[in-house]
Motif scaffolding. Structure first.
Motif, PDB file in Angstrom:
ATOM      1  N   GLN A  53       0.828  -1.207   0.000  1.00  0.00           N
ATOM      2  CA  GLN A  53       0.000   0.000   0.000  1.00  0.00           C
ATOM      3  C   GLN A  53       0.868   1.265   0.000  1.00  0.00           C
ATOM      4  O   GLN A  53       0.575   2.230  -0.699  1.00  0.00           O
ATOM      5  CB  GLN A  53      -0.918  -0.010   1.222  1.00  0.00           C
ATOM      6  N   ILE A  54       1.935   1.233   0.788  1.00  0.00           N
ATOM      7  CA  ILE A  54       2.836   2.385   0.816  1.00  0.00           C
ATOM      8  C   ILE A  54       3.495   2.565  -0.554  1.00  0.00           C
ATOM      9  O   ILE A  54       3.668   3.684  -1.036  1.00  0.00           O
ATOM     10  CB  ILE A  54       3.896   2.215   1.934  1.00  0.00           C
ATOM     11  N   SER A  55       3.842   1.444  -1.187  1.00  0.00           N
ATOM     12  CA  SER A  55       4.506   1.520  -2.496  1.00  0.00           C
ATOM     13  C   SER A  55       3.551   1.974  -3.585  1.00  0.00           C
ATOM     14  O   SER A  55       3.912   2.785  -4.433  1.00  0.00           O
ATOM     15  CB  SER A  55       5.078   0.148  -2.877  1.00  0.00           C
ATOM     16  N   LEU A  56       2.327   1.426  -3.576  1.00  0.00           N
ATOM     17  CA  LEU A  56       1.389   1.675  -4.678  1.00  0.00           C
ATOM     18  C   LEU A  56       0.413   2.811  -4.387  1.00  0.00           C
ATOM     19  O   LEU A  56      -0.211   3.339  -5.300  1.00  0.00           O
ATOM     20  CB  LEU A  56       0.599   0.391  -4.981  1.00  0.00           C
ATOM     21  N   ARG A  57       0.240   3.115  -3.108  1.00  0.00           N
ATOM     22  CA  ARG A  57      -0.708   4.156  -2.669  1.00  0.00           C
ATOM     23  C   ARG A  57      -2.118   3.867  -3.178  1.00  0.00           C
ATOM     24  O   ARG A  57      -2.829   4.766  -3.616  1.00  0.00           O
ATOM     25  CB  ARG A  57      -0.241   5.541  -3.116  1.00  0.00           C
ATOM     26  N   ASP A  58      -2.471   2.611  -3.176  1.00  0.00           N
ATOM     27  CA  ASP A  58      -3.817   2.226  -3.620  1.00  0.00           C
ATOM     28  C   ASP A  58      -4.227   0.951  -2.883  1.00  0.00           C
ATOM     29  O   ASP A  58      -3.529  -0.075  -2.954  1.00  0.00           O
ATOM     30  CB  ASP A  58      -3.817   1.983  -5.138  1.00  0.00           C
ATOM     31  N   HIS A  59      -5.356   1.020  -2.199  1.00  0.00           N
ATOM     32  CA  HIS A  59      -5.834  -0.082  -1.365  1.00  0.00           C
ATOM     33  C   HIS A  59      -6.069  -1.370  -2.181  1.00  0.00           C
ATOM     34  O   HIS A  59      -5.544  -2.436  -1.861  1.00  0.00           O
ATOM     35  CB  HIS A  59      -7.131   0.375  -0.688  1.00  0.00           C
ATOM     36  N   ASP A  60      -6.853  -1.242  -3.257  1.00  0.00           N
ATOM     37  CA  ASP A  60      -7.221  -2.438  -4.026  1.00  0.00           C
ATOM     38  C   ASP A  60      -6.027  -3.033  -4.768  1.00  0.00           C
ATOM     39  O   ASP A  60      -5.870  -4.254  -4.824  1.00  0.00           O
ATOM     40  CB  ASP A  60      -8.341  -2.105  -5.021  1.00  0.00           C
ATOM     41  N   GLU A  61      -5.211  -2.171  -5.335  1.00  0.00           N
ATOM     42  CA  GLU A  61      -4.031  -2.682  -6.042  1.00  0.00           C
ATOM     43  C   GLU A  61      -3.083  -3.373  -5.069  1.00  0.00           C
ATOM     44  O   GLU A  61      -2.458  -4.389  -5.409  1.00  0.00           O
ATOM     45  CB  GLU A  61      -3.316  -1.541  -6.770  1.00  0.00           C
ATOM     46  N   ALA A  62      -2.978  -2.835  -3.862  1.00  0.00           N
ATOM     47  CA  ALA A  62      -2.111  -3.462  -2.854  1.00  0.00           C
ATOM     48  C   ALA A  62      -2.640  -4.845  -2.479  1.00  0.00           C
ATOM     49  O   ALA A  62      -1.880  -5.814  -2.383  1.00  0.00           O
ATOM     50  CB  ALA A  62      -2.022  -2.574  -1.619  1.00  0.00           C
ATOM     51  N   LEU A  63      -3.960  -4.940  -2.297  1.00  0.00           N
ATOM     52  CA  LEU A  63      -4.556  -6.242  -1.958  1.00  0.00           C
ATOM     53  C   LEU A  63      -4.354  -7.247  -3.092  1.00  0.00           C
ATOM     54  O   LEU A  63      -4.031  -8.415  -2.859  1.00  0.00           O
ATOM     55  CB  LEU A  63      -6.045  -6.078  -1.663  1.00  0.00           C
ATOM     56  N   ASP A  64      -4.541  -6.785  -4.326  1.00  0.00           N
ATOM     57  CA  ASP A  64      -4.338  -7.672  -5.478  1.00  0.00           C
ATOM     58  C   ASP A  64      -2.893  -8.157  -5.550  1.00  0.00           C
ATOM     59  O   ASP A  64      -2.632  -9.330  -5.840  1.00  0.00           O
ATOM     60  CB  ASP A  64      -4.697  -6.941  -6.787  1.00  0.00           C
ATOM     61  N   ALA A  65      -1.961  -7.244  -5.296  1.00  0.00           N
ATOM     62  CA  ALA A  65      -0.543  -7.618  -5.362  1.00  0.00           C
ATOM     63  C   ALA A  65      -0.211  -8.670  -4.310  1.00  0.00           C
ATOM     64  O   ALA A  65       0.492  -9.648  -4.588  1.00  0.00           O
ATOM     65  CB  ALA A  65       0.331  -6.374  -5.171  1.00  0.00           C
ATOM     66  N   VAL A  66      -0.745  -8.492  -3.108  1.00  0.00           N
ATOM     67  CA  VAL A  66      -0.478  -9.457  -2.031  1.00  0.00           C
ATOM     68  C   VAL A  66      -1.105 -10.812  -2.375  1.00  0.00           C
ATOM     69  O   VAL A  66      -0.487 -11.872  -2.201  1.00  0.00           O
ATOM     70  CB  VAL A  66      -1.001  -8.937  -0.676  1.00  0.00           C
TER      71      VAL A  66
END
Lengths: 209, 120
Positions: A53-66
């Motif tokens: 989230q810190i890297s992408l600054r986007d909640h959904d994109e961070a969840l998808d990446a994880v």
């Protein structure tokens, strides 16, 4: 223990009991490994999400990446020794974050090029659009302000410095594990980390006592 | 494990840890769902290997053990047939992921204790 089964002549053969024994042992091992994998993922998921989230600054994109990183680890590397999972997981997550950021840059490039798409205000400020950590506002205010400043300061670092800082400081990986996760030498990790700490000290100098 | 040294490192770590603890229920739920999907994938991947390759490997090992024991009786060599059989069994059942070599050379080098080359 495997029972030897006598066969023709003087030959002793480990026959069907060997198959049963090994199959049972493998099933037991698979269950143990699945439990270990579950423990690992449960232990790492929250921190991994925050780093994404810190890297992408986007909640959904961070969840998808994880989620992608978890599935890929399970698909390809679940059979690896447990001590290798963490650096491997973060290596995969880092690749996902990089891919996601690259796709976003391309998307923004296309949008900027498209007639009428550009706005007078320019692109949104990533700090302004960052998702705040959840929690009761009053209780979390101080921590949020603190972390918000850290995130802003991290945003001023190079990608490699930010990665080194987050993996070493936030996730607690050692130099060798961080080198695996970042795909670079241990010397590079030390350099990036040292420069990251220096830059943060300069930007957040009032913390120094 | 990396231990924070400076004040910046200490405070950053503490603030980060607090933010992880304060994650909301919806996010935790999404993460738990992602974990379940990953575990289902691991189950799916390990299933066929267990049902197909393990018995084949064990049967191959049993055949090799029988052959070695039989030949051992004839030649009277000093090799421990049980040890040889176990080694053969390891080879027959080792599920090496060769894709790893292409994808993560740095990791492979680390895993084998070699120094890792690369640039930052």
């Amino acid at each position: 223990m495997v029972a030897p089964v006598p066969v023709a002549g003087s030959v002793t053969l480990f026959a069907p009991t060997l198959l049963q024994h090994e199959r049972g042992k493998a099933r037991e091992t698979a269950v143990d490994r699945e439990r270990a994998l579950e423990r690992f993922l449960a232990g790492v998921e929250g921190r991994a999400y925050r780093i994404a989230q810190i890297s992408l600054r986007d909640h959904d994109e961070a969840l998808d990446a994880v989620q992608d990183a978890m599935i890929r680890l399970a698909r390809k590397y679940a059979g690896r020794p447990e001590e290798q999972w963490r650096p491997l997981f973060y290596r995969i997550l880092r690749n996902r974050i990089t891919d996601c950021a690259r796709r976003r840059r391309v998307r923004q490039g296309v949008i900027a090029w498209w007639p009428g798409a550009a706005t007078a205000d320019g692109p949104p400020d990533p700090v302004e659009t960052a998702v705040d950590p959840a929690g009761t506002p009053e209780q979390q205010l101080e921590g949020e302000q603190l972390l918000g400043r850290i995130e802003r300061a991290l945003g001023g670092l190079s990608d490699r410095q930010r990665e080194a800082f987050m993996l070493r400081n936030f996730e607690g990986l050692d130099v060798a594990q961080t080198a695996i996760a970042m795909g670079c030498s241990e010397g590079s990790v030390k350099t990036h980390y040292f420069r990251a700490v220096q830059a943060l000290q300069q930007q957040l100098g009032e913390w120094q006592r | 494990m990396n231990e924070p040294q400076t004040d910046i490192e200490h405070r950053s770590r503490a603030a980060f840890d607090d933010s992880v603890t304060a994650l909301d229920g919806a996010t935790r739920s999404r993460l738990a769902r992602a974990r379940e999907l990953a575990l289902a994938e691991a189950r799916r991947r390990s299933g066929p290997w267990q049902s197909t390759w393990l018995p084949v490997g064990a049967a191959a090992a049993a055949a090799v053990a029988a052959l070695l024991l039989w030949r051992g009786d004839e030649s009277g060599s000093g090799v421990d047939p049980a040890m040889v059989a176990l080694e053969e069994f390891d080879i027959a059942t080792a599920g090496e992921d060769l894709e790893m070599l292409d994808e993560d050379p740095a990791f492979y080098a680390w895993a084998t204790g070699e120094p890792v080359d690369g640039v930052g």
